[in-house]
Scaffold this motif. Structure first.
Motif, short mmCIF file in Angstrom:
data_model
loop_
_atom_site.label_atom_id
_atom_site.label_comp_id
_atom_site.label_asym_id
_atom_site.label_seq_id
_atom_site.Cartn_x
_atom_site.Cartn_y
_atom_site.Cartn_z
N TYR A 52 0.85 -1.19 0.00
CA TYR A 52 0.00 0.00 0.00
C TYR A 52 0.89 1.24 0.00
O TYR A 52 1.92 1.27 0.67
CB TYR A 52 -0.87 0.06 1.26
CG TYR A 52 -2.00 -0.93 1.29
CD1 TYR A 52 -3.21 -0.67 0.66
CD2 TYR A 52 -1.87 -2.13 1.98
CE1 TYR A 52 -4.25 -1.58 0.70
CE2 TYR A 52 -2.90 -3.04 2.04
CZ TYR A 52 -4.10 -2.76 1.39
OH TYR A 52 -5.12 -3.66 1.45
N TRP A 129 -3.42 3.58 -2.14
CA TRP A 129 -3.45 2.72 -3.32
C TRP A 129 -2.82 1.39 -3.01
O TRP A 129 -1.81 1.29 -2.31
CB TRP A 129 -2.73 3.40 -4.47
CG TRP A 129 -3.30 4.74 -4.74
CD1 TRP A 129 -4.45 5.03 -5.43
CD2 TRP A 129 -2.79 6.00 -4.30
NE1 TRP A 129 -4.68 6.39 -5.44
CE2 TRP A 129 -3.66 7.02 -4.75
CE3 TRP A 129 -1.66 6.39 -3.57
CZ2 TRP A 129 -3.45 8.36 -4.51
CZ3 TRP A 129 -1.45 7.73 -3.32
CH2 TRP A 129 -2.34 8.70 -3.80
N HIS A 131 -1.10 -2.13 -4.43
CA HIS A 131 -0.39 -2.79 -5.54
C HIS A 131 -0.32 -4.27 -5.23
O HIS A 131 0.25 -4.67 -4.22
CB HIS A 131 1.02 -2.21 -5.68
CG HIS A 131 1.78 -2.83 -6.80
ND1 HIS A 131 2.85 -3.66 -6.59
CD2 HIS A 131 1.59 -2.77 -8.14
CE1 HIS A 131 3.31 -4.07 -7.76
NE2 HIS A 131 2.56 -3.55 -8.72
N TRP A 141 -2.63 -2.27 -9.91
CA TRP A 141 -2.87 -1.22 -8.92
C TRP A 141 -4.37 -1.10 -8.76
O TRP A 141 -5.11 -1.14 -9.75
CB TRP A 141 -2.32 0.12 -9.40
CG TRP A 141 -0.84 0.22 -9.26
CD1 TRP A 141 0.09 -0.08 -10.22
CD2 TRP A 141 -0.12 0.63 -8.11
NE1 TRP A 141 1.35 0.13 -9.72
CE2 TRP A 141 1.25 0.57 -8.42
CE3 TRP A 141 -0.50 1.04 -6.83
CZ2 TRP A 141 2.24 0.91 -7.52
CZ3 TRP A 141 0.49 1.37 -5.93
CH2 TRP A 141 1.84 1.31 -6.27
N GLY A 143 -7.29 1.42 -7.25
CA GLY A 143 -7.59 2.79 -6.83
C GLY A 143 -7.34 3.11 -5.40
O GLY A 143 -6.24 3.02 -4.89
N ALA A 144 -8.36 3.48 -4.69
CA ALA A 144 -8.24 3.70 -3.25
C ALA A 144 -8.29 2.34 -2.59
O ALA A 144 -8.89 1.41 -3.12
CB ALA A 144 -9.34 4.61 -2.73
N SER A 145 -7.67 2.24 -1.43
CA SER A 145 -7.59 0.94 -0.75
C SER A 145 -8.97 0.39 -0.51
O SER A 145 -9.15 -0.69 -0.12
CB SER A 145 -6.83 1.06 0.54
OG SER A 145 -7.58 1.79 1.48
#
Length: 145
Positions: A52, A129, A131, A141, A143-145
């Protein structure tokens, strides 16, 4: 009185006990907690590792989201007493805790509602984010967690 008692993003392991202590209050009759952990798969693919990262303003934005959730989930006469949220950044292993959010309220329904809204809004609005690296060699990836 401060209703948001913990709003943190850090690169060290998270403690559920810390979050529970942050929302403890003698006025609270209910506490709801959500713990998000790193799972070994995503959309049918085996996850090998996950990391993250976050925008430099992440804690200010997390607090802003929490303030909005607090304002919109507090029912007159049945207030949300306290809220707390922590999210981890950096490299995580399968099974590691990635996020912990909690809300305490005078009654259980408000605690449940605030906790669910908090994790949903955190994931949608806070600039964190994810990965993911997969065992098949692919990466993505999110977007937002």
């Amino acid at each position: 009185m401060e209703h948001i008692t913990l709003a943190s993003v850090r690169d060290t392991p998270l403690s559920v006990d810390e979050v529970l202590a942050a929302v403890a209050d003698p006025r609270a009759g209910g506490t709801a907690v959500f713990i998000g952990t790193v799972r070994d798969h995503d959309h049918g693919r085996d996850v090998a590792r996950l990391g993250y990262s976050a925008h430099p303003t992440v804690e200010a934005q997390l607090r802003s989201v929490m303030e909005k959730v607090l304002a919109e989930t507090t029912v007159p006469g049945r207030p949300v007493v306290k809220m707390a949220a922590v999210h981890r950044v950096g490299e995580l292993e399968i099974g590691d805790i990635a996020v912990v959010v909690a809300a305490s309220a005078e009654h259980r329904q408000e605690a449940f509602d605030a906790c669910r809204r908090l994790i949903d809004d955190l994931k949608a609005q806070v600039p964190i984010w994810k990965h993911q690296a997969f065992h098949d060699g692919g990466q993505e990836w999110v977007g937002a967690s």
